[in-house]
Design a protein around this motif. Structure first.
Motif, PDB file in Angstrom:
ATOM      1  N   LEU A   1       0.812  -1.216   0.000  1.00  0.00           N
ATOM      2  CA  LEU A   1       0.000   0.000   0.000  1.00  0.00           C
ATOM      3  C   LEU A   1       0.846   1.266   0.000  1.00  0.00           C
ATOM      4  CD1 LEU A   1      -2.821  -1.152   2.424  1.00  0.00           C
ATOM      5  CD2 LEU A   1      -3.052  -0.679  -0.022  1.00  0.00           C
ATOM      6  N   VAL A   2       1.867   1.314   0.847  1.00  0.00           N
ATOM      7  CA  VAL A   2       2.679   2.536   0.866  1.00  0.00           C
ATOM      8  C   VAL A   2       3.432   2.699  -0.448  1.00  0.00           C
ATOM      9  CG1 VAL A   2       2.874   2.712   3.380  1.00  0.00           C
ATOM     10  CG2 VAL A   2       4.618   1.475   2.110  1.00  0.00           C
ATOM     11  N   LYS A   3       3.853   1.597  -1.034  1.00  0.00           N
ATOM     12  CA  LYS A   3       4.530   1.662  -2.333  1.00  0.00           C
ATOM     13  C   LYS A   3       3.559   2.167  -3.405  1.00  0.00           C
ATOM     14  CE  LYS A   3       6.924  -1.203  -5.719  1.00  0.00           C
ATOM     15  NZ  LYS A   3       7.291  -2.570  -6.094  1.00  0.00           N
ATOM     16  N   MET A   4       2.329   1.667  -3.382  1.00  0.00           N
ATOM     17  CA  MET A   4       1.333   2.036  -4.377  1.00  0.00           C
ATOM     18  C   MET A   4       1.038   3.542  -4.329  1.00  0.00           C
ATOM     19  SD  MET A   4      -2.382   0.270  -4.936  1.00  0.00           S
ATOM     20  CE  MET A   4      -3.156   0.930  -3.492  1.00  0.00           C
ATOM     21  N   PHE A   5       1.070   4.117  -3.132  1.00  0.00           N
ATOM     22  CA  PHE A   5       0.783   5.541  -2.980  1.00  0.00           C
ATOM     23  C   PHE A   5       2.054   6.388  -2.904  1.00  0.00           C
ATOM     24  CE2 PHE A   5      -3.180   3.605  -1.464  1.00  0.00           C
ATOM     25  CZ  PHE A   5      -4.075   4.286  -2.265  1.00  0.00           C
ATOM     26  N   ASN A   6       3.186   5.772  -3.246  1.00  0.00           N
ATOM     27  CA  ASN A   6       4.478   6.473  -3.251  1.00  0.00           C
ATOM     28  C   ASN A   6       4.775   7.146  -1.910  1.00  0.00           C
ATOM     29  OD1 ASN A   6       5.109   5.820  -5.982  1.00  0.00           O
ATOM     30  ND2 ASN A   6       3.646   7.389  -6.612  1.00  0.00           N
ATOM     31  N   LEU A   7       4.551   6.418  -0.838  1.00  0.00           N
ATOM     32  CA  LEU A   7       4.812   6.941   0.501  1.00  0.00           C
ATOM     33  C   LEU A   7       6.054   6.288   1.083  1.00  0.00           C
ATOM     34  CD1 LEU A   7       1.153   6.766   1.839  1.00  0.00           C
ATOM     35  CD2 LEU A   7       2.355   8.797   1.007  1.00  0.00           C
ATOM     36  N   ASN A   8       6.614   6.916   2.077  1.00  0.00           N
ATOM     37  CA  ASN A   8       7.788   6.394   2.765  1.00  0.00           C
ATOM     38  C   ASN A   8       7.330   5.423   3.855  1.00  0.00           C
ATOM     39  OD1 ASN A   8      10.001   5.943   4.401  1.00  0.00           O
ATOM     40  ND2 ASN A   8      10.667   8.057   4.416  1.00  0.00           N
ATOM     41  N   PRO A   9       7.707   4.140   3.756  1.00  0.00           N
ATOM     42  CA  PRO A   9       7.274   3.167   4.761  1.00  0.00           C
ATOM     43  C   PRO A   9       7.676   3.543   6.179  1.00  0.00           C
ATOM     44  CG  PRO A   9       8.373   2.061   2.934  1.00  0.00           C
ATOM     45  CD  PRO A   9       8.532   3.539   2.719  1.00  0.00           C
ATOM     46  N   GLU A  10       8.840   4.157   6.333  1.00  0.00           N
ATOM     47  CA  GLU A  10       9.305   4.515   7.673  1.00  0.00           C
ATOM     48  C   GLU A  10       8.425   5.591   8.310  1.00  0.00           C
ATOM     49  OE1 GLU A  10      13.389   5.452   7.002  1.00  0.00           O
ATOM     50  OE2 GLU A  10      13.876   3.380   6.477  1.00  0.00           O
ATOM     51  N   GLU A  11       7.768   6.381   7.498  1.00  0.00           N
ATOM     52  CA  GLU A  11       6.884   7.430   8.014  1.00  0.00           C
ATOM     53  C   GLU A  11       5.440   6.961   8.156  1.00  0.00           C
ATOM     54  OE1 GLU A  11       7.099  10.956   5.630  1.00  0.00           O
ATOM     55  OE2 GLU A  11       9.279  11.017   5.696  1.00  0.00           O
ATOM     56  N   HIS A  12       5.057   5.922   7.412  1.00  0.00           N
ATOM     57  CA  HIS A  12       3.639   5.565   7.357  1.00  0.00           C
ATOM     58  C   HIS A  12       3.297   4.169   7.876  1.00  0.00           C
ATOM     59  CE1 HIS A  12       3.806   9.040   4.680  1.00  0.00           C
ATOM     60  NE2 HIS A  12       2.563   9.217   5.066  1.00  0.00           N
ATOM     61  N   ILE A  13       4.292   3.425   8.320  1.00  0.00           N
ATOM     62  CA  ILE A  13       4.017   2.120   8.919  1.00  0.00           C
ATOM     63  C   ILE A  13       4.510   2.147  10.353  1.00  0.00           C
ATOM     64  CG2 ILE A  13       4.519  -0.348   8.885  1.00  0.00           C
ATOM     65  CD1 ILE A  13       4.813  -0.167   5.872  1.00  0.00           C
ATOM     66  N   GLU A  14       3.607   1.848  11.263  1.00  0.00           N
ATOM     67  CA  GLU A  14       3.960   1.815  12.677  1.00  0.00           C
ATOM     68  C   GLU A  14       3.880   0.364  13.156  1.00  0.00           C
ATOM     69  OE1 GLU A  14       2.312   3.406  16.988  1.00  0.00           O
ATOM     70  OE2 GLU A  14       1.495   4.231  15.144  1.00  0.00           O
ATOM     71  N   TYR A  15       4.954  -0.124  13.705  1.00  0.00           N
ATOM     72  CA  TYR A  15       4.999  -1.487  14.218  1.00  0.00           C
ATOM     73  C   TYR A  15       4.580  -1.473  15.678  1.00  0.00           C
ATOM     74  CZ  TYR A  15       7.506  -2.550   9.956  1.00  0.00           C
ATOM     75  OH  TYR A  15       7.848  -2.708   8.644  1.00  0.00           O
ATOM     76  N   VAL A  16       3.648  -2.336  16.010  1.00  0.00           N
ATOM     77  CA  VAL A  16       3.171  -2.451  17.387  1.00  0.00           C
ATOM     78  C   VAL A  16       3.234  -3.919  17.798  1.00  0.00           C
ATOM     79  CG1 VAL A  16       1.655  -0.438  17.226  1.00  0.00           C
ATOM     80  CG2 VAL A  16       0.760  -2.697  16.660  1.00  0.00           C
ATOM     81  N   ARG A  17       3.271  -4.139  19.084  1.00  0.00           N
ATOM     82  CA  ARG A  17       3.310  -5.510  19.600  1.00  0.00           C
ATOM     83  C   ARG A  17       1.932  -6.136  19.419  1.00  0.00           C
ATOM     84  NH1 ARG A  17       5.421  -5.775  25.400  1.00  0.00           N
ATOM     85  NH2 ARG A  17       3.341  -5.052  25.865  1.00  0.00           N
ATOM     86  N   ASP A  18       1.903  -7.426  19.033  1.00  0.00           N
ATOM     87  CA  ASP A  18       0.643  -8.141  18.882  1.00  0.00           C
ATOM     88  C   ASP A  18      -0.099  -8.201  20.203  1.00  0.00           C
ATOM     89  OD1 ASP A  18       0.777  -8.719  16.202  1.00  0.00           O
ATOM     90  OD2 ASP A  18       1.513 -10.766  16.467  1.00  0.00           O
ATOM     91  N   ARG A  19      -1.400  -8.161  20.096  1.00  0.00           N
ATOM     92  CA  ARG A  19      -2.217  -8.405  21.288  1.00  0.00           C
ATOM     93  C   ARG A  19      -2.104  -9.884  21.630  1.00  0.00           C
ATOM     94  NH1 ARG A  19      -7.532  -6.259  18.584  1.00  0.00           N
ATOM     95  NH2 ARG A  19      -6.543  -7.517  17.002  1.00  0.00           N
ATOM     96  N   ALA A  20      -2.218 -10.203  22.886  1.00  0.00           N
ATOM     97  CA  ALA A  20      -2.046 -11.588  23.331  1.00  0.00           C
ATOM     98  C   ALA A  20      -3.063 -12.525  22.684  1.00  0.00           C
ATOM     99  CB  ALA A  20      -2.162 -11.657  24.850  1.00  0.00           C
ATOM    100  N   PHE A  21      -4.241 -12.004  22.357  1.00  0.00           N
ATOM    101  CA  PHE A  21      -5.306 -12.847  21.807  1.00  0.00           C
ATOM    102  C   PHE A  21      -5.391 -12.784  20.280  1.00  0.00           C
ATOM    103  CE2 PHE A  21      -6.917  -8.733  23.070  1.00  0.00           C
ATOM    104  CZ  PHE A  21      -7.565  -8.292  21.939  1.00  0.00           C
ATOM    105  N   ASN A  22      -4.409 -12.158  19.634  1.00  0.00           N
ATOM    106  CA  ASN A  22      -4.418 -12.070  18.168  1.00  0.00           C
ATOM    107  C   ASN A  22      -4.288 -13.452  17.531  1.00  0.00           C
ATOM    108  OD1 ASN A  22      -4.778  -9.476  17.321  1.00  0.00           O
ATOM    109  ND2 ASN A  22      -2.732  -9.195  16.549  1.00  0.00           N
ATOM    110  N   ASP A  23      -5.082 -13.656  16.495  1.00  0.00           N
ATOM    111  CA  ASP A  23      -4.888 -14.853  15.681  1.00  0.00           C
ATOM    112  C   ASP A  23      -3.637 -14.638  14.857  1.00  0.00           C
ATOM    113  OD1 ASP A  23      -7.257 -16.024  16.577  1.00  0.00           O
ATOM    114  OD2 ASP A  23      -8.435 -15.058  15.016  1.00  0.00           O
ATOM    115  N   LYS A  24      -2.915 -15.693  14.611  1.00  0.00           N
ATOM    116  CA  LYS A  24      -1.688 -15.581  13.816  1.00  0.00           C
ATOM    117  C   LYS A  24      -1.984 -15.623  12.323  1.00  0.00           C
ATOM    118  CE  LYS A  24       1.139 -15.206  17.189  1.00  0.00           C
ATOM    119  NZ  LYS A  24       1.682 -13.908  17.481  1.00  0.00           N
TER     120      LYS A  24
END
Length: 91
Positions: free
Chosen positions: A34-57
Motif C-alpha cells: 500500500l505505501v509503495k502504491m501511494f508512493n509513501l515512505n514506509p518509515e513514516e507511514h508504517i507503525e509497528y506495534v506488539r501483537d495483542r495476546a489474543f491475536n490470531d496468527k
C-alpha cells in the motif's frame, strides 16, 4: 464473469459463498504494498506495534465453494488494489 454474477446464476439459495483470493500476504507485506502504491515512505507511514495476546496468527477464508462454481479472480491481488485506489476517487 464476476463472483456475484456466478453466485446469482449458479449458486444455491441459503448457501454462504466466501469470495476469496488465492493470494496470501502478511500484514507487513500488505502495508508495504500500500505505501509503495501511494508512493509513501514506509518509515513514516508504517507503525509497528506488539501483537495483542489474543491475536490470531493467521486468517483464512475458504473459497472452496466458489471454486466448485468454477470461479476464479479476474485480476491479480495487486491489480485489484490499484483499481480500488483509482476507483475510490469517484466516491
Amino acid at each position: 464473469m464476476s463472483a456475484l454474477d456466478i453466485i446469482l446464476q449458479r449458486g444455491r439459495v441459503g448457501v454462504i459463498y466466501n469470495i476469496a483470493s488465492p493470494t496470501e500476504l502478511t500484514m507487513k507485506d500488505l502495508a508495504l504494498l500500500l505505501v509503495k502504491m501511494f508512493n509513501l515512505n514506509p518509515e513514516e507511514h508504517i507503525e509497528y506495534v506488539r501483537d495483542r495476546a489474543f491475536n490470531d496468527k493467521r486468517y483464512n477464508i475458504d473459497g472452496g465453494k466458489m471454486k466448485d462454481l468454477n470461479w476464479q479472480p479476474m485480476v491479480s491481488f495487486e491489480e485489484g488494489l490499484r483499481k480500488t485506489s483509482t476507483d475510490s476517487a469517484l466516491f
